[in-house]
Structures are given as C-alpha cells and as structure tokens.
Design an enzyme around this catalytic site. Structure first.
Site, short mmCIF file in Angstrom:
data_model
loop_
_atom_site.label_atom_id
_atom_site.label_comp_id
_atom_site.label_asym_id
_atom_site.label_seq_id
_atom_site.Cartn_x
_atom_site.Cartn_y
_atom_site.Cartn_z
N TRP A 14 0.83 -1.20 0.00
CA TRP A 14 0.00 0.00 0.00
C TRP A 14 0.86 1.26 0.00
CZ3 TRP A 14 -3.61 1.93 -2.21
CH2 TRP A 14 -4.55 2.83 -1.71
N ARG A 50 11.58 0.63 7.73
CA ARG A 50 12.46 0.32 8.86
C ARG A 50 13.88 0.03 8.39
NH1 ARG A 50 8.69 -4.15 11.20
NH2 ARG A 50 8.24 -4.23 8.97
N GLY A 60 -10.68 3.45 1.02
CA GLY A 60 -11.64 3.23 -0.06
C GLY A 60 -11.38 1.90 -0.72
N SER A 86 -4.25 -2.57 -4.08
CA SER A 86 -3.02 -1.89 -4.49
C SER A 86 -2.50 -2.37 -5.84
CB SER A 86 -1.94 -2.04 -3.42
OG SER A 86 -1.70 -3.39 -3.17
N LYS A 142 -14.49 -4.41 7.05
CA LYS A 142 -14.79 -5.25 5.88
C LYS A 142 -13.75 -6.36 5.72
CE LYS A 142 -11.42 -3.54 3.29
NZ LYS A 142 -10.26 -4.29 2.80
N ASP A 155 -15.76 -0.46 -0.46
CA ASP A 155 -14.60 -1.30 -0.13
C ASP A 155 -15.03 -2.74 0.18
OD1 ASP A 155 -11.96 -1.87 0.21
OD2 ASP A 155 -11.69 -0.69 2.04
N SER A 158 -7.54 -9.62 -2.95
CA SER A 158 -7.62 -9.31 -1.52
C SER A 158 -6.99 -10.42 -0.69
CB SER A 158 -9.09 -9.12 -1.10
OG SER A 158 -9.23 -9.38 0.29
N ARG A 159 -6.08 -10.02 0.18
CA ARG A 159 -5.41 -11.01 1.04
C ARG A 159 -6.38 -11.63 2.04
NH1 ARG A 159 -1.32 -6.98 1.38
NH2 ARG A 159 -3.04 -5.75 2.16
N1 LIG Z 1 -2.44 -3.55 -0.09
C1 LIG Z 1 -3.63 -2.97 -0.25
O1 LIG Z 1 -4.29 -3.19 -1.27
C2 LIG Z 1 -4.15 -2.04 0.79
C3 LIG Z 1 -3.71 -2.10 2.10
N2 LIG Z 1 -4.24 -1.26 3.03
C4 LIG Z 1 -3.82 -1.31 4.42
O2 LIG Z 1 -2.49 -0.79 4.52
C5 LIG Z 1 -1.79 -1.42 5.59
C6 LIG Z 1 -0.48 -1.99 5.06
O3 LIG Z 1 -0.83 -2.96 4.10
P1 LIG Z 1 0.19 -3.49 2.98
O4 LIG Z 1 1.16 -2.43 2.60
O5 LIG Z 1 -0.64 -4.08 1.94
O6 LIG Z 1 0.94 -4.61 3.80
P2 LIG Z 1 2.36 -5.27 3.49
O7 LIG Z 1 2.34 -6.58 4.20
O8 LIG Z 1 2.65 -5.24 2.04
O9 LIG Z 1 3.39 -4.30 4.24
C7 LIG Z 1 3.34 -4.19 5.64
C8 LIG Z 1 3.73 -2.78 5.98
O10 LIG Z 1 3.58 -2.59 7.38
C9 LIG Z 1 4.83 -2.20 7.94
N3 LIG Z 1 5.02 -2.88 9.23
C10 LIG Z 1 4.69 -4.13 9.54
N4 LIG Z 1 5.01 -4.40 10.83
C11 LIG Z 1 5.54 -3.26 11.32
C12 LIG Z 1 6.07 -2.89 12.58
N5 LIG Z 1 6.10 -3.76 13.61
N6 LIG Z 1 6.55 -1.63 12.74
C13 LIG Z 1 6.52 -0.75 11.71
N7 LIG Z 1 6.03 -1.06 10.49
C14 LIG Z 1 5.55 -2.29 10.30
C15 LIG Z 1 5.89 -2.59 6.94
O11 LIG Z 1 6.92 -1.64 7.13
P3 LIG Z 1 8.33 -1.64 6.38
O12 LIG Z 1 8.09 -1.00 5.06
O13 LIG Z 1 9.18 -0.83 7.27
O14 LIG Z 1 8.77 -3.08 6.28
C16 LIG Z 1 5.15 -2.46 5.62
O15 LIG Z 1 5.21 -1.14 5.16
C17 LIG Z 1 -2.75 -2.47 6.15
O16 LIG Z 1 -3.40 -1.93 7.27
C18 LIG Z 1 -3.74 -2.70 5.01
O17 LIG Z 1 -4.99 -3.13 5.47
C19 LIG Z 1 -5.16 -0.33 2.70
C20 LIG Z 1 -5.60 -0.22 1.41
C21 LIG Z 1 -5.15 -1.07 0.35
O1 LIG Z 2 -8.15 -2.83 1.65
C1 LIG Z 2 -7.97 -3.35 0.57
C2 LIG Z 2 -8.71 -2.94 -0.63
O2 LIG Z 2 -9.41 -1.75 -0.44
C3 LIG Z 2 -7.00 -4.46 0.45
O3 LIG Z 2 -7.60 -5.61 0.93
P1 LIG Z 2 -6.70 -6.80 1.49
O4 LIG Z 2 -5.92 -6.24 2.65
O5 LIG Z 2 -7.65 -7.87 1.85
O6 LIG Z 2 -5.77 -7.20 0.37
#
Ligand SMILES: NC(=O)C1=CN([C@@H]2O[C@H](COP(=O)(O)OP(=O)(O)OC[C@H]3O[C@@H](n4cnc5c(N)ncnc54)[C@H](OP(=O)(O)O)[C@@H]3O)[C@@H](O)[C@H]2O)C=CC1
Ligand SMILES: O=C(CO)COP(=O)(O)O
Length: 308
Positions: free
Chosen positions: A16, A36, A112, A116, A167, A220, A230-231
């Site tokens: 994301w 990190r 929304g 990603s 959701k 969403d 979606s994971r």
């Molecule tokens: N992927 C998607 O389609 C979407 C995701 N989201 C939401 O965004 C958030 C991130 O999802 P996503 O990027 O997909 O997940 P990923 O598994 O791809 O990445 C995880 C992210 O969380 C960070 N992270 C995990 N553990 C820690 C910790 N202990 N301390 C600090 N940072 C941490 C990682 O940081 P680092 O970069 O430092 O490793 C990384 O940026 C979630 O809440 C998800 O629900 C929302 C909309 C869409």
């Molecule tokens: O929030 C999301 C789409 O809006 C991503 O969904 P997942 O975390 O289930 O992949």
C-alpha cells in the site's frame, strides 16, 4: 521546483505504501518512502514534509506515531492514516492512536476500494479522504487526485476508517463462501447482512451510519469481497480449501489485517453487546472452535427475525 510541488513522506514500503507513493509521484510531487530499513531516521526524513502518510500495518502504527511524536515537523504538516486495522489491548483505530499521540497536527484518514495491485497497474479507482478539518482533507485530495484516481472528501474520519477496517473480517467470510462454491445468492446475503453489522459497530464508535453506504464502506466491502487480489479474501478461500489458518496466512503475500481485527472486534462486541453474527462466526472459525460447515449451518439456523 514548481511552487505547488509538495513534499510528501510515505511511511511503509509495503504494497500500500508503494502504491500511494506512485500516486503522489504521478502528480509530480516530491515523494520519499521511509521504511524500517531506511538509512535516514524517520525524524530526518519528515523534517521538511508537507504531508506524512502512514501506510504501515496496525502492528506498526503506535511505534511509528511514537517516533514522530519526538520529531520536529513542519508546523502545518498534515498526517494521513491509511491503515485498516484495530489495535489489540487498547482496541483503538489507527486514527485514534495518531490523534492521542500527535494532537497538534491535522489528521486525515484515507480509505476506499483500493486494491493496491490494480492501482499499481494504473487502473481507475476512487477513494475517500476524511477529516474534521476540511482544508486538510482538501489539501490531501489535491495531492492524490489524478486522471486515474478520483478522491472524495468526507467529514466522518472514524466512519471512513471503520468501513475499511471491518470489511476485512467479512472478506474472510466471503472468501470462504466462494471457496465452498455456495453460490451468488449466499454471497450476496452475506455481504448485505454484514454491512448491517459493520454499521452497528460504526455507530458504537461514533460514526455516521450513512458513511457506510459510500466508497469507504459498501464500496470497499464490494471490492474486497469480489477480488482474489484481496489477502483477506484469500485467507477465507484457502481455509475453505482445507488449509489451516497458519498455512493460509503463510501463503498470502503481505498482511491480512482481518485475522487480528476479528479478535479485537469480538472483544469490543462482547463488552458492548453489539450483535455481529457474521464476524463472530469468522472469529470462531479462525480460533478453531468450529468448522466451516458448522459456521455455515450456524448462520443459516439462527432465530428468524425481521430484516430491519
Ligand atoms: N495492499 C492494499 O491493497 C491495501 C492495504 N491497506 C492497508 O495498509 C496497511 C499496510 O498494508 P500493505 O502495505 O498491503 O501490507 P504489506 O504486508 O505489504 O506491508 C506491511 C507494511 O507494514 C509495515 N510494518 C509491519 N510491521 C511493522 C512494525 N512492527 N513496525 C513498523 N512497520 C511495520 C511494513 O513496514 P516496512 O516497510 O518498514 O517493512 C510495511 O510497510 C494495512 O493496514 C492494510 O490493510 C489499505 C488499502 C489497500
Ligand atoms: O483494503 C484493501 C482494498 O481496499 C485491500 O484488501 P486486502 O488487505 O484484503 O488485500
């Protein structure tokens, strides 16, 4: 550099964070990603930022917010929370954590129907930026809005945030429903009844019910429950294929927040006596208390009642 170019820091280099960075870059703003693994400290990186966007999973939110608490930010820097989760123990939403630790900066929630991978491919999408500070929401709207990414403002940040968070639990249920091939009628009933329970929880948190009919709620829910990108959906689908929860989580690329959210949500609904039948069956399934077949039977055999 043009005068309207903004400095944006994205925190989190996951799926994301990377997609959000691409969107900012599309609009020719100056964007940097902090993870990190970064050489620069977070405090150094954000010192000149006009907007700071947190896209880390829920388990990282408090640590990141605490780091920023001691950093020197630009006086008008806007914080943006893009996480969809609930914190165990405190049971707070990400925006509640940000608000409590950094109360002096405007806070915007971005949420929304935003898978990603689709955004990374440049496919059209829409999202919501919500804040009690309308000018902060508009500022973030202008940073992200582009030809392929339509951004709406909203004044109900907690509602927008909870639509995206809750959701994820339902997407696990719907993934399981599809994995069992229960059909379109079952899926439609599951999604529609789930929206009612999401609204019940939202109202407890102080959200406006109508927010959940919008992009960050129903939008969403539909995106996540209808896509194997979606994971969370993947976790449910894998369980229906006979995988254990551990196997399902291991096979998913990235974070499926719905597993933790189910635990926290059930703690809240037990304490507050909120009726969340679908989420409760997801929770019991993930806890190993019941089989998927028992979950389906349990949902179908509940007492008959009026729809509303
Ligand atoms: N992927 C998607 O389609 C979407 C995701 N989201 C939401 O965004 C958030 C991130 O999802 P996503 O990027 O997909 O997940 P990923 O598994 O791809 O990445 C995880 C992210 O969380 C960070 N992270 C995990 N553990 C820690 C910790 N202990 N301390 C600090 N940072 C941490 C990682 O940081 P680092 O970069 O430092 O490793 C990384 O940026 C979630 O809440 C998800 O629900 C929302 C909309 C869409
Ligand atoms: O929030 C999301 C789409 O809006 C991503 O969904 P997942 O975390 O289930 O992949």
């Amino acid at each position: 550099m043009k005068s309207d170019v903004k400095n944006v820091t994205i925190i989190g280099s996951g799926a994301w964070g990377s997609a959000l960075a691409t969107l900012v870059q599309t609009n020719q703003h100056h964007v940097q990603i902090w993870s990190r693994q970064s050489q620069l400290s977070l405090a150094e990186m954000v010192s000149n930022s006009d907007a700071i966007v947190s896209a880390v999973s829920i388990k990282g939110v408090r640590t990141i917010a605490e780091k920023l608490q001691t950093a020197k930010l630009q006086p008008n820097a806007v914080l943006v929370s893009a996480t969809k989760g609930l914190e165990p123990v405190t049971r707070q939403t990400p925006s509640q954590i940000w608000r409590s630790l950094i109360p002096d900066h405007p806070l915007v929630v971005l949420s929304g129907p935003n898978l990603s991978k689709e955004i990374m491919m440049g496919q059209p999408a829409a999202t919501v930026v919500a804040s009690t500070d309308a000018s902060a929401a508009q500022f973030i709207q202008n940073i992200f809005a582009s030809r392929n990414f339509r951004v709406y403002t909203n004044s109900d940040p907690i509602g927008v945030e909870l639509g995206g968070t809750l959701k994820n639990v339902i997407a696990i249920a719907v993934g399981a429903c599809d994995g069992l091939n229960l059909g379109t009628n079952a899926k439609s009933a599951l999604i529609t009844r789930s929206l009612i329970e999401i609204i019940r929880v939202g109202v407890y948190f102080g959200a406006q019910p109508e927010t959940f009919w919008g992009l960050s709620g129903l939008g969403d829910l539909l995106a996540t429950c209808n896509s194997n990108l979606s994971r969370n959906y993947q976790v449910g689908y894998a369980i229906a294929q006979g995988k254990s929860l551990e196997e399902a989580i291991t096979n998913v690329q990235g974070t499926a927040e719905g597993v933790n959210t189910a635990n926290v949500l059930i703690e809240i609904s037990d304490r507050e006596k909120i009726n969340v039948p679908v989420s409760r069956y997801v929770y019991r399934l993930l806890q190993g208390e019941i089989t998927l077949q028992q979950a389906v039977e349990g949902l179908m055999e509940r007492d008959l009642k009026p729809e509303n």
